[in-house]
Design a protein around this motif. Structure first.
Motif, PDB file in Angstrom:
ATOM      1  N   GLN A 292     -36.851  89.541  -0.973  1.00  0.00           N
ATOM      2  CA  GLN A 292     -37.177  88.761  -2.174  1.00  0.00           C
ATOM      3  C   GLN A 292     -38.532  88.062  -2.070  1.00  0.00           C
ATOM      4  O   GLN A 292     -39.319  88.077  -3.029  1.00  0.00           O
ATOM      5  CB  GLN A 292     -36.087  87.711  -2.434  1.00  0.00           C
ATOM      6  CG  GLN A 292     -34.834  88.272  -3.093  1.00  0.00           C
ATOM      7  CD  GLN A 292     -33.815  87.178  -3.354  1.00  0.00           C
ATOM      8  OE1 GLN A 292     -33.677  86.256  -2.565  1.00  0.00           O
ATOM      9  NE2 GLN A 292     -33.092  87.297  -4.463  1.00  0.00           N
ATOM     10  N   GLN A 293     -38.797  87.414  -0.933  1.00  0.00           N
ATOM     11  CA  GLN A 293     -39.988  86.565  -0.839  1.00  0.00           C
ATOM     12  C   GLN A 293     -41.290  87.352  -0.987  1.00  0.00           C
ATOM     13  O   GLN A 293     -42.164  86.954  -1.774  1.00  0.00           O
ATOM     14  CB  GLN A 293     -39.969  85.779   0.481  1.00  0.00           C
ATOM     15  CG  GLN A 293     -38.829  84.771   0.604  1.00  0.00           C
ATOM     16  CD  GLN A 293     -38.813  83.798  -0.570  1.00  0.00           C
ATOM     17  OE1 GLN A 293     -39.855  83.327  -1.028  1.00  0.00           O
ATOM     18  NE2 GLN A 293     -37.614  83.500  -1.092  1.00  0.00           N
ATOM     19  N   PRO A 294     -41.479  88.482  -0.267  1.00  0.00           N
ATOM     20  CA  PRO A 294     -42.720  89.253  -0.480  1.00  0.00           C
ATOM     21  C   PRO A 294     -42.837  89.767  -1.914  1.00  0.00           C
ATOM     22  O   PRO A 294     -43.934  89.810  -2.470  1.00  0.00           O
ATOM     23  CB  PRO A 294     -42.576  90.425   0.513  1.00  0.00           C
ATOM     24  CG  PRO A 294     -41.641  89.928   1.561  1.00  0.00           C
ATOM     25  CD  PRO A 294     -40.667  89.053   0.822  1.00  0.00           C
ATOM     26  N   ALA A 295     -41.695  90.164  -2.505  1.00  0.00           N
ATOM     27  CA  ALA A 295     -41.723  90.635  -3.888  1.00  0.00           C
ATOM     28  C   ALA A 295     -42.174  89.509  -4.828  1.00  0.00           C
ATOM     29  O   ALA A 295     -42.976  89.717  -5.746  1.00  0.00           O
ATOM     30  CB  ALA A 295     -40.343  91.147  -4.295  1.00  0.00           C
ATOM     31  N   LYS A 296     -41.676  88.317  -4.559  1.00  0.00           N
ATOM     32  CA  LYS A 296     -42.028  87.155  -5.386  1.00  0.00           C
ATOM     33  C   LYS A 296     -43.511  86.847  -5.280  1.00  0.00           C
ATOM     34  O   LYS A 296     -44.180  86.552  -6.286  1.00  0.00           O
ATOM     35  CB  LYS A 296     -41.192  85.949  -4.941  1.00  0.00           C
ATOM     36  CG  LYS A 296     -41.382  84.713  -5.806  1.00  0.00           C
ATOM     37  CD  LYS A 296     -40.452  83.596  -5.335  1.00  0.00           C
ATOM     38  CE  LYS A 296     -40.636  82.350  -6.200  1.00  0.00           C
ATOM     39  NZ  LYS A 296     -39.754  81.241  -5.749  1.00  0.00           N
ATOM     40  N   LEU A 297     -44.048  86.930  -4.065  1.00  0.00           N
ATOM     41  CA  LEU A 297     -45.473  86.652  -3.855  1.00  0.00           C
ATOM     42  C   LEU A 297     -46.350  87.648  -4.615  1.00  0.00           C
ATOM     43  O   LEU A 297     -47.454  87.324  -5.047  1.00  0.00           O
ATOM     44  CB  LEU A 297     -45.807  86.714  -2.352  1.00  0.00           C
ATOM     45  CG  LEU A 297     -45.287  85.560  -1.495  1.00  0.00           C
ATOM     46  CD1 LEU A 297     -45.536  85.837  -0.012  1.00  0.00           C
ATOM     47  CD2 LEU A 297     -45.982  84.260  -1.891  1.00  0.00           C
ATOM     48  N   GLU A 298     -45.866  88.880  -4.761  1.00  0.00           N
ATOM     49  CA  GLU A 298     -46.628  89.909  -5.469  1.00  0.00           C
ATOM     50  C   GLU A 298     -46.303  89.950  -6.962  1.00  0.00           C
ATOM     51  O   GLU A 298     -46.800  90.816  -7.687  1.00  0.00           O
ATOM     52  CB  GLU A 298     -46.347  91.292  -4.858  1.00  0.00           C
ATOM     53  CG  GLU A 298     -46.873  91.474  -3.448  1.00  0.00           C
ATOM     54  CD  GLU A 298     -48.391  91.402  -3.391  1.00  0.00           C
ATOM     55  OE1 GLU A 298     -49.048  91.838  -4.357  1.00  0.00           O
ATOM     56  OE2 GLU A 298     -48.927  90.883  -2.399  1.00  0.00           O
ATOM     57  N   GLY A 299     -45.446  89.054  -7.399  1.00  0.00           N
ATOM     58  CA  GLY A 299     -45.094  89.025  -8.809  1.00  0.00           C
ATOM     59  C   GLY A 299     -44.177  90.153  -9.231  1.00  0.00           C
ATOM     60  O   GLY A 299     -44.152  90.544 -10.395  1.00  0.00           O
ATOM     61  N   LEU A 300     -43.422  90.684  -8.287  1.00  0.00           N
ATOM     62  CA  LEU A 300     -42.514  91.792  -8.572  1.00  0.00           C
ATOM     63  C   LEU A 300     -41.124  91.266  -8.937  1.00  0.00           C
ATOM     64  O   LEU A 300     -40.654  90.271  -8.379  1.00  0.00           O
ATOM     65  CB  LEU A 300     -42.392  92.717  -7.359  1.00  0.00           C
ATOM     66  CG  LEU A 300     -43.530  93.703  -7.092  1.00  0.00           C
ATOM     67  CD1 LEU A 300     -43.267  94.442  -5.784  1.00  0.00           C
ATOM     68  CD2 LEU A 300     -43.665  94.698  -8.232  1.00  0.00           C
ATOM     69  N   GLU A 301     -40.465  91.988  -9.820  1.00  0.00           N
ATOM     70  CA  GLU A 301     -39.101  91.640 -10.214  1.00  0.00           C
ATOM     71  C   GLU A 301     -38.168  92.778  -9.817  1.00  0.00           C
ATOM     72  O   GLU A 301     -38.492  93.954  -9.996  1.00  0.00           O
ATOM     73  CB  GLU A 301     -39.043  91.426 -11.729  1.00  0.00           C
ATOM     74  CG  GLU A 301     -37.647  91.087 -12.240  1.00  0.00           C
ATOM     75  CD  GLU A 301     -37.605  91.023 -13.756  1.00  0.00           C
ATOM     76  OE1 GLU A 301     -36.492  90.878 -14.302  1.00  0.00           O
ATOM     77  OE2 GLU A 301     -38.685  91.145 -14.393  1.00  0.00           O
ATOM     78  N   LEU A 302     -37.017  92.445  -9.244  1.00  0.00           N
ATOM     79  CA  LEU A 302     -36.015  93.441  -8.898  1.00  0.00           C
ATOM     80  C   LEU A 302     -34.896  93.395  -9.931  1.00  0.00           C
ATOM     81  O   LEU A 302     -34.425  92.303 -10.306  1.00  0.00           O
ATOM     82  CB  LEU A 302     -35.421  93.179  -7.507  1.00  0.00           C
ATOM     83  CG  LEU A 302     -36.299  93.556  -6.307  1.00  0.00           C
ATOM     84  CD1 LEU A 302     -37.292  92.431  -5.996  1.00  0.00           C
ATOM     85  CD2 LEU A 302     -35.447  93.841  -5.070  1.00  0.00           C
ATOM     86  N   GLU A 303     -34.488  94.552 -10.424  1.00  0.00           N
ATOM     87  CA  GLU A 303     -33.405  94.594 -11.391  1.00  0.00           C
ATOM     88  C   GLU A 303     -32.146  93.956 -10.811  1.00  0.00           C
ATOM     89  O   GLU A 303     -31.891  94.072  -9.595  1.00  0.00           O
ATOM     90  CB  GLU A 303     -33.117  96.046 -11.794  1.00  0.00           C
ATOM     91  CG  GLU A 303     -34.131  96.616 -12.766  1.00  0.00           C
ATOM     92  CD  GLU A 303     -33.711  97.975 -13.310  1.00  0.00           C
ATOM     93  OE1 GLU A 303     -34.298  98.406 -14.303  1.00  0.00           O
ATOM     94  OE2 GLU A 303     -32.789  98.597 -12.731  1.00  0.00           O
ATOM     95  N   PRO A 304     -31.370  93.307 -11.627  1.00  0.00           N
ATOM     96  CA  PRO A 304     -30.142  92.662 -11.133  1.00  0.00           C
ATOM     97  C   PRO A 304     -29.254  93.666 -10.385  1.00  0.00           C
ATOM     98  O   PRO A 304     -29.047  94.795 -10.845  1.00  0.00           O
ATOM     99  CB  PRO A 304     -29.463  92.179 -12.418  1.00  0.00           C
ATOM    100  CG  PRO A 304     -30.580  92.014 -13.394  1.00  0.00           C
ATOM    101  CD  PRO A 304     -31.571  93.073 -13.069  1.00  0.00           C
ATOM    102  N   GLY A 305     -28.764  93.252  -9.214  1.00  0.00           N
ATOM    103  CA  GLY A 305     -27.859  94.080  -8.431  1.00  0.00           C
ATOM    104  C   GLY A 305     -28.558  95.012  -7.463  1.00  0.00           C
ATOM    105  O   GLY A 305     -27.915  95.618  -6.593  1.00  0.00           O
ATOM    106  N   LEU A 306     -29.901  95.173  -7.581  1.00  0.00           N
ATOM    107  CA  LEU A 306     -30.617  96.098  -6.698  1.00  0.00           C
ATOM    108  C   LEU A 306     -30.628  95.599  -5.256  1.00  0.00           C
ATOM    109  O   LEU A 306     -30.450  96.386  -4.312  1.00  0.00           O
ATOM    110  CB  LEU A 306     -32.050  96.311  -7.198  1.00  0.00           C
ATOM    111  CG  LEU A 306     -32.909  97.300  -6.386  1.00  0.00           C
ATOM    112  CD1 LEU A 306     -32.222  98.654  -6.273  1.00  0.00           C
ATOM    113  CD2 LEU A 306     -34.295  97.452  -7.023  1.00  0.00           C
ATOM    114  N   ILE A 307     -30.792  94.285  -5.089  1.00  0.00           N
ATOM    115  CA  ILE A 307     -30.778  93.733  -3.732  1.00  0.00           C
ATOM    116  C   ILE A 307     -29.415  93.958  -3.082  1.00  0.00           C
ATOM    117  O   ILE A 307     -29.317  94.281  -1.896  1.00  0.00           O
ATOM    118  CB  ILE A 307     -31.146  92.231  -3.736  1.00  0.00           C
ATOM    119  CG1 ILE A 307     -32.639  92.057  -4.046  1.00  0.00           C
ATOM    120  CG2 ILE A 307     -30.816  91.585  -2.393  1.00  0.00           C
ATOM    121  CD1 ILE A 307     -33.111  90.631  -4.011  1.00  0.00           C
TER     122      ILE A 307
END
Length: 482
Positions: free
Chosen positions: A11-26
């Motif tokens: 989550q954290q690297p994705a957040k830093l890059e402004g990326l969003e993960l679809e719900p449930g993907l994690i």
């Protein structure tokens, strides 16, 4: 790492890059990564899968569809392996099957695992570089062996990649034998003790590796180890049979042999080309075996492979010695002026202060030879191999270095006055049936050693200086000044 830490690592690297993960993907990612006891070994697979997801992002969003397309954490690497393999040429695909199977340690009642393999065991390193760039293998360095190493990027390839599973299963028993012999060879290499050579049923089975016609990638090291084991065991049997005969016949044979040696030394003084050739072969034709079998007693080695006697200061003027195997022969201060040595193997030989003036050394192998202070004036060095040879203070006045290879040669204090450098479009061997045409060779001066005492006066180049390969720029300037 526990599952919470895994979640933060996504989550954290994705957040830093402004990326969003679809719900449930994690949750899907963590479910695939978080098999009990497998978290740490699955971490590289997670990294690879996230890289593939990053490549398929849409409008800054990582999607379930992309994750399905890459076949999940485990499937991403396997899918990538199939794609890389499909892009290889047919020859590369055949090499790849051998390479990947060499990187698998076969289990006996246990799972197959990956293993580290050295560059000498692999041989051709070009494909390794390609696969390392594609992240299917990773390279390293064994500081103790001073060798590059390679291994599979992850054991998931062994467990999940069906193509690799198929390669490993083919000739599995034979591959298991290769692995056992390989392990035995590693033990033997530590001290090279005779008791660690192959013997009994294992040696009998290992002989199949030399007779086997199926190309399953048997390294030269294994082949050499099996041959040496066979030779040693045969010698043991021969020794047991010959001991009674040797006890009785050794003194007679010794004096007879030494008398023959004296006759050969005398024959070299006779002005007959054939007498010279036969005498030299009888006296030094077995010197190559000292390199091949250094641990073997010299008495036994000479009786099996021929004599290796000194030819120091020998008078071999105008001798006919073409195509002879004279590797490692001692010709210190010998007179070989005007001799024909074309095609001979004199690698590693001792030719310090020898007189080779006016001789024919075309396509002669002088790699690693000691030619310190030797007289090579007016010699024909057409296509001669002088790689790593010592030519310190040697006289090459008026020599013809047509296509000679001087890579790594030591030329300090040598005299190259009026030497001719040129290319050869055709290489002629000693006999018509060995003529090899359409080969262009030019002098190669890569990594040579030279100093202010090296005499380069009057060098003649047929063509431009560009025909001399790997010539140091500062040396080229010297030549131009001359």
């Amino acid at each position: 790492m526990n599952l919470k830490e895994f979640q933060e690592a996504i989550q954290q690297p994705a957040k830093l890059e402004g990326l969003e993960l679809e719900p449930g993907l994690i949750d899907r990612l963590l479910q695939d990564v978080g098999e009990e006891g497998q978290e740490s070994r699955n971490l590289p697979l997670l990294e690879f899968a996230l890289t593939k997801l990053w490549e398929r992002q849409k409008n800054g969003r990582l999607t379930h569809q992309a994750y399905t397309d890459i076949h999940g954490v485990k499937g991403a690497l396997v899918q990538h392996a199939n794609q890389v393999y499909a892009r290889l040429s047919r020859d590369q695909q055949q090499q790849a099957s051998q390479l990947f199977t060499r990187l698998v340690r076969l289990g006996s009642g246990t799972e197959d695992t990956r293993k580290i393999t050295t560059r000498s065991e692999i041989g051709d390193w070009e494909l390794v570089t390609i696969l390392a760039n594609e992240r299917l293998v990773m390279t390293g360095r064994d500081e103790q062996l001073q060798e590059d190493t390679v291994e599979l990027i992850h054991e998931a390839l062994i467990r999940e990649w069906k193509l690799l599973e198929q390669w490993v299963s083919e000739n599995r028993n034979l591959r298991q034998l290769i692995q056992t012999v390989e392990d035995a060879r590693k033990v033997w290499l530590v001290g090279k003790k005779r008791e660690n050579l192959l013997e009994g049923r294992l040696l009998k089975n290992a002989k199949q590796l030399l007779d086997n016609r199926i190309d399953i990638g048997i390294s030269k090291g294994i082949q050499s180890f099996v041959r040496w084991s066979l030779l040693w065991r045969r010698l043991q049997i021969v020794a047991l049979l010959l001991i009674p005969l040797l006890i009785v016949g050794m003194p007679i044979e010794y004096f007879s042999r030494e008398d023959s040696v004296k006759q050969d030394y005398f024959r070299m003084e006779i002005s007959s080309e054939q007498a010279d050739r036969e005498a030299v072969l009888n006296l030094a034709g077995g010197c190559w075996a000292e390199w091949q079998y250094p641990e073997m007693p010299s008495y036994l080695r000479e009786r099996l492979f021929g004599n290796c006697r000194s030819l120091r200061a020998a008078n071999l003027k105008k001798s006919y010695l073409q195509n002879l195997n004279l590797r490692g022969v001692d010709l210190h201060e010998a007179d070989l002026s005007g001799s024909r040595l074309g095609g001979a193997d004199l690698s590693g030989s001792e030719l310090e202060s020898a007189n080779l003036s006016g001789s024919d050394l075309s396509i002669t192998n002088l790699s690693g030879a000691n030619l310190w202070g030797a007289n090579l004036s007016n010699t024909g060095l057409f296509g001669t191999n002088l790689i790593n040879a010592s030519l310190i203070s040697a006289n090459l006045n008026n020599a013809r270095l047509v296509g000679a290879d001087l890579r790594g040669a030591d030329l300090r204090g040598a005299n190259f006055e009026r030497v001719t450098f040129s290319c050869a479009d055709t290489v002629y061997r000693a006999y018509p049936e060995f003529i090899v045409s359409k080969i262009k060779q030019c002098p190669n001066l890569k990594d040579i050693k030279w100093d202010k005492n090296t005499n380069w006066k009057g060098i003649e180049v047929w063509g431009t200086w560009d025909i001399v390969e790997n010539i140091p720029p500062e040396l080229k300037e010297q030549f131009k000044d001359k």
